[in-house]
Design an enzyme around this catalytic site. Structure first.
Site, PDB file in Angstrom:
ATOM      1  N   ASP A 130     -30.948 -18.655  -9.033  1.00 47.98           N
ATOM      2  CA  ASP A 130     -30.107 -19.284  -8.026  1.00 47.98           C
ATOM      3  C   ASP A 130     -30.905 -20.008  -6.959  1.00 47.98           C
ATOM      4  OD1 ASP A 130     -27.221 -19.160  -7.899  1.00 47.98           O
ATOM      5  OD2 ASP A 130     -27.530 -17.045  -8.355  1.00 47.98           O
ATOM      6  N   HIS A 190     -32.444 -28.908  -9.737  1.00 46.34           N
ATOM      7  CA  HIS A 190     -32.507 -28.389 -11.108  1.00 46.34           C
ATOM      8  C   HIS A 190     -33.807 -28.829 -11.782  1.00 46.34           C
ATOM      9  CE1 HIS A 190     -28.556 -26.796 -10.719  1.00 46.34           C
ATOM     10  NE2 HIS A 190     -27.914 -27.947 -10.759  1.00 46.34           N
ATOM     11  N   LEU A 202     -44.288 -13.512 -26.518  1.00 45.68           N
ATOM     12  CA  LEU A 202     -43.150 -13.412 -25.603  1.00 45.68           C
ATOM     13  C   LEU A 202     -41.886 -13.829 -26.344  1.00 45.68           C
ATOM     14  CD1 LEU A 202     -42.028 -13.158 -22.618  1.00 45.68           C
ATOM     15  CD2 LEU A 202     -42.371 -15.628 -22.431  1.00 45.68           C
TER      16      LEU A 202
HETATM   17  C1  FPP Z   1     -27.797 -21.848 -10.263  1.00 41.67           C
HETATM   18  O1  FPP Z   1     -28.204 -22.222  -8.955  1.00 41.67           O
HETATM   19  C2  FPP Z   1     -28.608 -22.558 -11.262  1.00 41.67           C
HETATM   20  C3  FPP Z   1     -28.113 -23.208 -12.339  1.00 41.67           C
HETATM   21  C4  FPP Z   1     -26.662 -23.244 -12.671  1.00 41.67           C
HETATM   22  C5  FPP Z   1     -28.992 -23.974 -13.253  1.00 41.67           C
HETATM   23  C6  FPP Z   1     -30.287 -23.330 -13.616  1.00 41.67           C
HETATM   24  C7  FPP Z   1     -31.165 -24.348 -14.242  1.00 41.67           C
HETATM   25  C8  FPP Z   1     -32.498 -24.458 -14.067  1.00 41.67           C
HETATM   26  C9  FPP Z   1     -33.303 -23.456 -13.327  1.00 41.67           C
HETATM   27  C10 FPP Z   1     -33.228 -25.638 -14.578  1.00 41.67           C
HETATM   28  C11 FPP Z   1     -33.643 -25.708 -15.993  1.00 41.67           C
HETATM   29  C12 FPP Z   1     -33.639 -24.475 -16.808  1.00 41.67           C
HETATM   30  C13 FPP Z   1     -34.187 -24.402 -18.048  1.00 41.67           C
HETATM   31  C14 FPP Z   1     -34.084 -23.134 -18.799  1.00 41.67           C
HETATM   32  C15 FPP Z   1     -34.874 -25.515 -18.680  1.00 41.67           C
HETATM   33  P1  FPP Z   1     -27.415 -23.323  -8.136  1.00 41.67           P
HETATM   34  O2  FPP Z   1     -27.872 -24.650  -8.555  1.00 41.67           O
HETATM   35  O3  FPP Z   1     -25.979 -23.026  -8.254  1.00 41.67           O
HETATM   36  O4  FPP Z   1     -27.937 -23.095  -6.685  1.00 41.67           O
HETATM   37  P2  FPP Z   1     -27.143 -22.986  -5.340  1.00 41.67           P
HETATM   38  O5  FPP Z   1     -26.623 -21.577  -5.323  1.00 41.67           O
HETATM   39  O6  FPP Z   1     -28.208 -23.231  -4.323  1.00 41.67           O
HETATM   40  O7  FPP Z   1     -26.069 -24.026  -5.308  1.00 41.67           O
END
Ligand code: FPP
Length: 219
Positions: free
Chosen positions: A2, A19, A113
């Site tokens: 997050d 992201h 892994l």
């Molecule tokens: C939640 O935080 C995160 C996501 C829904 C996306 C996670 C994706 C990545 C870490 C990037 C790529 C991953 C891979 C495996 C290649 P949020 O964006 O909702 O954060 P917020 O709570 O600050 O809004």
């Protein structure tokens, strides 16, 4: 993982940038995991409920998963990483499904892994699906739930970043005795040092699994 959105907001960027930088943190953590003694690492990349986000954001995430799967395939095979995906893959765009199939095939011999990406994943759906498969005993049910990956049947340590303190439909059955680590760090800022700190903290925990300490085989 997050905090990508907030990380970007704080810098005046669009969520997409958060992201993208979050992807860099994924690479660092995957790289560090084996030397920290982690055998299986499951990353919650996209929940089934994340489809409620604007189409522009979900499409950008799908493109990011696709490029991660294709660009990091070489590194994964070189480093002995076996990559598999859990979740409703039928809901993913066809190119992502194809990339997953290719990566799973190419990395199946990886021994250093086991990296699992949870994409369009819902623990509650997975539990319902395992039950629907007609399991009559707990071992059968757990086998169905682990989808042929018994090593992933139990979570030892769950890390959630970005200051949230919830499980949010992630591996609910498998987390029965997981140790929880909540970090205030926004995911794009999460480093190998943060992972190491979480693992050190975990090693200091007393795990009794409902029994007494002397009954626990590997405490
Ligand atoms: C939640 O935080 C995160 C996501 C829904 C996306 C996670 C994706 C990545 C870490 C990037 C790529 C991953 C891979 C495996 C290649 P949020 O964006 O909702 O954060 P917020 O709570 O600050 O809004």
């Amino acid at each position: 993982m997050d905090g990508n959105g907030r990380w970007a907001d704080l810098r005046g960027h669009s969520r997409w940038v958060g992201h993208r930088i979050g992807c860099r943190a994924v690479r660092e953590v995957v790289d560090a995991a084996p030397r920290l003694g982690i055998g299986t690492l499951t990353l919650f990349a996209f929940s089934a409920d994340n489809w409620r986000r604007p189409a522009r954001e979900t499409a950008a995430l799908m493109r990011l998963f696709h490029s991660y799967l294709t660009e990091d395939l070489g590194t994964a095979t070189e480093r002995g990483v076996r990559l598999t995906v859990i979740g409703q893959r039928g809901r993913l765009p066809a190119p992502v499904q194809q990339a997953i199939a290719g990566v799973e095939r190419a990395t199946r011999g990886g021994r250093n892994l086991h990296l699992r990406l949870a994409v369009s994943y819902s623990a509650r759906d997975a539990i319902v699906e395992a039950a629907r498969q007609g399991a009559r005993s707990r071992p059968q049910f757990e086998q169905a739930l682990a989808a042929g990956e018994p090593g992933a049947a139990q979570v030892d340590l769950l890390i959630r970043t970005g200051g949230e303190q919830r499980l949010s439909d992630f591996l609910l059955w498998e987390c029965a005795y997981a140790e929880l680590h909540f970090s205030p760090v926004l995911w794009p800022d999460f480093t190998a040092a943060h992972l190491e700190q979480a693992v050190d903290d975990f090693r200091g925990r007393e795990r009794r699994f409902g029994g007494l300490l002397e009954d626990v085989p590997c405490a």
